[in-house]
Design a protein around this motif. Sequence first.
Motif, short mmCIF file in Angstrom:
data_model
loop_
_atom_site.label_atom_id
_atom_site.label_comp_id
_atom_site.label_asym_id
_atom_site.label_seq_id
_atom_site.Cartn_x
_atom_site.Cartn_y
_atom_site.Cartn_z
N GLU A 65 -17.90 5.54 -1.52
CA GLU A 65 -17.73 6.00 -2.91
C GLU A 65 -16.70 5.15 -3.67
N ALA A 66 -16.73 5.31 -4.99
CA ALA A 66 -15.91 4.50 -5.91
C ALA A 66 -14.43 4.54 -5.57
N MET A 67 -13.82 3.37 -5.42
CA MET A 67 -12.38 3.33 -5.19
C MET A 67 -11.64 2.28 -5.99
N SER A 96 -13.45 1.81 -10.85
CA SER A 96 -13.65 1.66 -12.29
C SER A 96 -13.50 0.19 -12.70
N ASN A 125 -19.04 1.28 -11.89
CA ASN A 125 -18.30 2.50 -12.24
C ASN A 125 -17.43 2.25 -13.48
N HIS A 150 -17.37 8.08 -14.58
CA HIS A 150 -16.52 9.17 -14.09
C HIS A 150 -15.95 9.99 -15.24
N LYS A 188 -20.04 11.42 -12.70
CA LYS A 188 -19.30 11.93 -11.53
C LYS A 188 -17.89 12.41 -11.88
N VAL A 190 -13.99 13.23 -10.12
CA VAL A 190 -13.19 12.39 -9.21
C VAL A 190 -12.43 13.24 -8.19
N SER A 213 -18.30 15.70 -7.26
CA SER A 213 -17.05 15.36 -6.56
C SER A 213 -15.96 16.43 -6.63
N GLY A 217 -10.37 16.57 -0.50
CA GLY A 217 -10.00 15.25 0.02
C GLY A 217 -8.96 14.63 -0.89
N THR A 218 -9.24 13.43 -1.36
CA THR A 218 -8.32 12.76 -2.29
C THR A 218 -8.04 13.67 -3.48
N GLY A 265 -15.97 14.28 -1.99
CA GLY A 265 -14.72 15.03 -2.00
C GLY A 265 -14.48 15.67 -0.64
N GLY A 266 -13.62 15.06 0.16
CA GLY A 266 -13.25 15.65 1.44
C GLY A 266 -14.30 15.55 2.52
N ALA A 287 -14.92 8.49 0.05
CA ALA A 287 -13.93 7.52 -0.45
C ALA A 287 -12.69 7.52 0.45
N GLY A 288 -11.80 8.49 0.23
CA GLY A 288 -10.48 8.48 0.88
C GLY A 288 -10.51 8.34 2.39
C1 FNR Z 1 -10.92 6.97 -6.26
N1 FNR Z 1 -11.92 7.63 -7.00
C2 FNR Z 1 -12.45 6.98 -8.11
N2 FNR Z 1 -13.55 7.48 -8.72
C3 FNR Z 1 -14.12 6.85 -9.77
O1 FNR Z 1 -15.14 7.31 -10.27
N3 FNR Z 1 -13.56 5.69 -10.26
C4 FNR Z 1 -12.45 5.14 -9.70
O2 FNR Z 1 -11.99 4.09 -10.14
C5 FNR Z 1 -11.86 5.79 -8.59
N4 FNR Z 1 -10.72 5.30 -8.00
C6 FNR Z 1 -10.30 5.82 -6.79
C7 FNR Z 1 -9.28 5.19 -6.08
C8 FNR Z 1 -8.91 5.65 -4.83
C9 FNR Z 1 -7.84 4.92 -4.06
C10 FNR Z 1 -9.57 6.77 -4.27
C11 FNR Z 1 -9.22 7.25 -2.89
C12 FNR Z 1 -10.55 7.43 -4.99
C13 FNR Z 1 -12.42 8.95 -6.64
C14 FNR Z 1 -13.49 8.93 -5.56
O3 FNR Z 1 -14.61 8.18 -5.95
C15 FNR Z 1 -13.93 10.36 -5.18
O4 FNR Z 1 -14.58 10.96 -6.27
C16 FNR Z 1 -12.74 11.22 -4.77
O5 FNR Z 1 -11.76 10.45 -4.14
C17 FNR Z 1 -13.12 12.34 -3.81
O6 FNR Z 1 -13.66 11.83 -2.62
P1 FNR Z 1 -12.81 11.65 -1.26
O7 FNR Z 1 -11.80 10.58 -1.52
O8 FNR Z 1 -12.18 12.95 -0.96
O9 FNR Z 1 -13.83 11.20 -0.25
#
Ligand code: FNR
Length: 347
Positions: A65-67, A96, A125, A150, A188, A190, A213, A217-218, A265-266, A287-288
């Motif tokens: 997933e997006a990071m 993003s 993203n 997002h 989505k 976040v 999402s 998790g994160t 998410g998680g 993601a996380g």
């Molecule tokens: C993210 N996430 C995120 N989402 C998005 O749409 N654009 C972004 O730029 C980012 N940046 C980002 C950076 C970092 C370091 C993390 C860990 C996460 C959010 C991510 O895509 C997701 O929606 C949430 O993190 C929930 O999923 P997890 O992390 O619990 O698996």
Amino acid sequence: MESLHAQRKNEHLIIAEKTYQQTHQHHPFDEIQLIPRALPEIWYPEVNPAPDQLDFNFTWPFYIEAMTGGSQRSMGINNRLATVAHETGLAMATGSMSIIFNDEGAKPSFEIIREANPDGFIMANLGATATPLQAKQAVDLIQANALEIHVNVAQELAMRPTEGDRDFRWLDNLAAIKEAVNVPVIVKEVGFGMQVADLDLLHSIGINYVNISGRGGTNFATIEAERNRDRNYSNAFLNWGLTTPQALIEAKLRQAKSQHIIASGGVNSAADVVKAGSLGADAVGVAGHFLHTLFEHDQQTLQVEITQWQQELLDLMTLLGVKKFSDLQHAAAIYHGELKDYWEQRQ
Ligand code: FNR
């Protein structure tokens, strides 16, 4: 010296990892219990985990997933994530890409994702304030197969007013972006979840793909609180949102069942992917947890972990007597604790 925007990207990576244990103490997916079959009547090679209800060319129902992207550090991470995606056949979303519109030098950190995975399914993203032209440019830069937009109200509010948005009238722009690009648009969250009214509203403007999402998790409230230590955040704010299983229950109430639902998410295991599928997710983003594996260990360990999840997914589907991913929705399951209450009250 990198721009403030690029520095923020680095801080998100570092603090997501620093807060990983704290934000993963409570695991909402534990409240779902899948009921196994002793006589599944399945021949193992018949099991096909591809997300059959999603008209995307995915081989596996979970993806990276997006990071990140936009800084030197994030370029290395994107290179490693994209290489793992290529090796394991997973789809992947970029972080993003809005930074590319004020910093040309940020582009290679996203382009590398396509270079490392020339034939893979890649999602671009952007945020909900991106213009339709920017949306097209982001898709073109990496020949994206889909575009994630997002929506992150809680995260923006957790940022200082000088840094975060305060205008959340996004719907018209989302409709304009959808009109402008020629790939599927996924709206989505976040990590705070979405409720049924949001899903119906998105459907009313033609958005057929939503990633709900959720929490578990994160946690971007926690991440931003860590970045702004001089500000006070209440526990109510830090714990804001619907968990991912709760948001999937919301999705069951949506009017248009044709609207595709993606969960994230998680999600920390193959069992979570299966549980999300049992609650109606067509595909699942991670993601996380994958970032944590990469930071705590290395690229090779992440690749091994993903291969294990793929194997375990086939095992779990077999144990549930399910040959295709969408049939998980018919697998018997019960809900415990808070999730049981939530389920009962939302019926
Ligand atoms: C993210 N996430 C995120 N989402 C998005 O749409 N654009 C972004 O730029 C980012 N940046 C980002 C950076 C970092 C370091 C993390 C860990 C996460 C959010 C991510 O895509 C997701 O929606 C949430 O993190 C929930 O999923 P997890 O992390 O619990 O698996």
